[in-house]
Design a protein around this motif. Structure first.
Motif, short mmCIF file in Angstrom:
data_model
loop_
_atom_site.label_atom_id
_atom_site.label_comp_id
_atom_site.label_asym_id
_atom_site.label_seq_id
_atom_site.Cartn_x
_atom_site.Cartn_y
_atom_site.Cartn_z
N ILE A 65 0.85 -1.20 0.00
CA ILE A 65 0.00 0.00 0.00
C ILE A 65 0.88 1.25 0.00
CG2 ILE A 65 -1.95 -1.11 1.15
CD1 ILE A 65 -1.02 0.11 3.77
N GLY A 66 0.26 2.36 -0.46
CA GLY A 66 0.95 3.66 -0.45
C GLY A 66 2.10 3.78 -1.41
N PRO A 67 1.89 3.65 -2.72
CA PRO A 67 0.64 3.39 -3.45
C PRO A 67 0.29 1.90 -3.46
CG PRO A 67 2.43 3.68 -4.99
CD PRO A 67 3.01 3.96 -3.64
N ASP A 68 -0.91 1.59 -3.95
CA ASP A 68 -1.39 0.21 -3.98
C ASP A 68 -0.69 -0.57 -5.09
OD1 ASP A 68 -3.28 0.63 -1.89
OD2 ASP A 68 -4.58 1.65 -3.33
N ARG A 69 -0.15 -1.74 -4.71
CA ARG A 69 0.59 -2.56 -5.67
C ARG A 69 0.43 -4.03 -5.30
NH1 ARG A 69 5.85 -0.21 -3.74
NH2 ARG A 69 4.39 0.48 -2.12
N LYS A 90 -2.89 -0.38 -13.52
CA LYS A 90 -2.48 0.79 -14.30
C LYS A 90 -1.22 0.53 -15.13
CE LYS A 90 -2.19 3.50 -10.73
NZ LYS A 90 -2.01 4.70 -9.89
N ASP A 107 1.02 -1.97 -10.63
CA ASP A 107 0.51 -0.74 -10.02
C ASP A 107 -1.01 -0.70 -10.16
OD1 ASP A 107 3.07 0.47 -9.32
OD2 ASP A 107 3.39 0.59 -11.48
N ASP A 109 -5.08 0.90 -9.27
CA ASP A 109 -5.80 2.14 -8.98
C ASP A 109 -6.67 2.01 -7.73
OD1 ASP A 109 -7.99 0.65 -9.77
OD2 ASP A 109 -8.39 1.79 -11.60
N ARG A 110 -6.66 0.81 -7.10
CA ARG A 110 -7.36 0.58 -5.83
C ARG A 110 -6.77 -0.66 -5.18
NH1 ARG A 110 -10.78 -0.33 -10.06
NH2 ARG A 110 -11.76 -2.38 -10.31
#
Length: 414
Positions: A65-69, A90, A107, A109-110
């Protein structure tokens, strides 16, 4: 075929670069492993499919998380490039996490997690089920998946582990003799027999053959084949059981103003069915990093491909080095294709035989260079070919024919 090959608009002046300290360790430092490469990736909102061109040891996944991967580690795998993705995914990125592990990062988007997965019956693809989990990632640890036992690559085996403090490479190491025609306008090839001295390289389980001895015999056969043609000058980085630091090997080629550098090796793999030759050239990413390092190390005082960098600022020097190395990489890649074309008449090649790697011996910015893995010492048939005089002759003829064709093409382009 008779031809005269001369330098274009004067000889290229290549100054020998200062070298950094190096620590040699383990059998796998120089030789690329036989890991199955990631050949294709397809991903959508519900499923991820990863395909391979060979066998791998297994895979594991975990969420970030942070970003979601989503991260997928392929044990016994080599990273490829990119991948196809739609929906919540993404983008897809790949990289080599360690020498024996490829990491693929998706990567998102949620937030999402991998809920299930399995390898295909032949072990050549992995399917993973993907599920969105709303506003936060569920606490799921790393999940592991194994191919069927009969289609599972074995972990690489090290027959020894040695660490020797080597000190600073000597940029004044004695230059070897140049054999062949006395005409200095003829092209010069430097042949590097890998390993040597305290470093035996790969050790064959079939008869205990040492890579350092096998490749030295092949290198000498190539030299003799080229000398017999009377058209190419040849130098060898070593003609005896001598160890050279990696930078010293391509450093010799630069100091001799060589037109081509070939490093000859014999691979090893945990899977003894792996066989065939492979040609490696420098990867583009490695080129970018090396250009930056070289610009700083040379302190703008070196001469690269006939261009004096002494009067240029740092940005201009980096650009000049980068352009030179990119051109060198293009010539290296062209020669790799010739080597495959000519060599396959004599010896077997792997699937997708032209590969890219960040190998130290390929990093001369102004000398076209390839590393030729002639086969696998862990494969019984390859060992029989590479350790016999007739097999060494076949390999040497293939390499020599490629070299002759390379310089004949250069002449025609003029």
């Amino acid at each position: 075929m008779n031809f005269d090959w001369t330098d274009m608009a004067g000889a290229l002046h290549k100054a020998a670069m200062p070298f950094a300290a190096l620590l040699a360790s383990s059998l796998l430092t120089l030789t690329p492993s036989n890991a199955g490469s990631v050949s294709r990736i397809d991903a959508n909102d519900s499923q991820i499919t990863v395909s391979f061109d060979g066998l791998v040891e297994g895979a594991s996944t975990f969420s970030l998380i942070g970003p979601d991967r989503i991260a997928v580690d392929i044990k016994g795998g080599k990273a490829g490039r990119g991948g196809h993705a739609t929906g919540m995914i993404k983008s897809v990125r790949q990289g080599q996490y360690d020498p024996n592990t490829a990491r693929i990062v998706f990567d998102l988007d949620r937030p999402a997690v991998i809920t299930d997965g399995s390898f295909s019956a032949d072990g050549k693809s992995l399917k993973l089920s993907l599920q969105s989990v709303g506003g936060h990632v569920l606490k799921k640890g790393r999940r592991s998946f194994l191919p069927p036992a009969q289609f599972r690559a074995e972990p690489p085996k090290k027959s020894y582990s040695v660490k020797v403090p080597l000190g600073k490479p000597q940029d004044k190491v004695a230059l070897p003799k140049i054999s062949g025609p006395k005409d200095k306008s003829r092209p010069l090839v430097v042949i590097d027999a890998g390993h040597g001295g305290h470093d035996p390289g790969s050790v064959s389980p079939h008869g205990g053959k040492y890579e350092k001895n096998v490749v030295l015999a092949i290198a000498k056969a190539v030299r003799d084949q080229l000398i017999a043609s009377g058209r190419i000058r040849v130098a060898m980085t070593r003609e005896t059981d001598k160890y050279l630091v990696l930078e010293e090997r391509y450093g010799i080629a630069r100091r001799l103003d060589a037109d081509l550098f070939i490093s000859i090796h014999a691979d090893a793999a945990g899977n003894q069915s792996a066989s065939g030759a492979t040609v490696y050239t420098l990867s583009e990413v490695a080129s970018d990093r090396e250009a930056a390092k070289l610009a700083a190390r040379e302190n703008r005082s070196n001469i690269i491909n006939g261009v004096n960098l002494g009067g240029s600022n740092q940005d201009v020097s980096s650009i000049l080095i980068d352009l030179t190395q990119r051109e060198t990489m293009n010539v290296s890649a062209d020669f790799a294709k010739l080597l495959i074309r000519e060599g396959q008449r004599m010896i077997k090649f792997r699937a997708n035989p032209h590969r890219f790697a960040s190998l130290v011996v390929l990093k001369a910015p102004d000398t076209p260079s390839v590393l030729f893995e002639t086969g696998y010492l862990t494969n019984k048939e390859d060992v029989e070919l590479l350790s016999s005089r007739s097999g060494q002759s076949k390999v040497a003829i293939g390499i020599a024919n490629a070299i002759e064709a390379h310089f004949a093409r250069k002449l025609a382009q003029r």
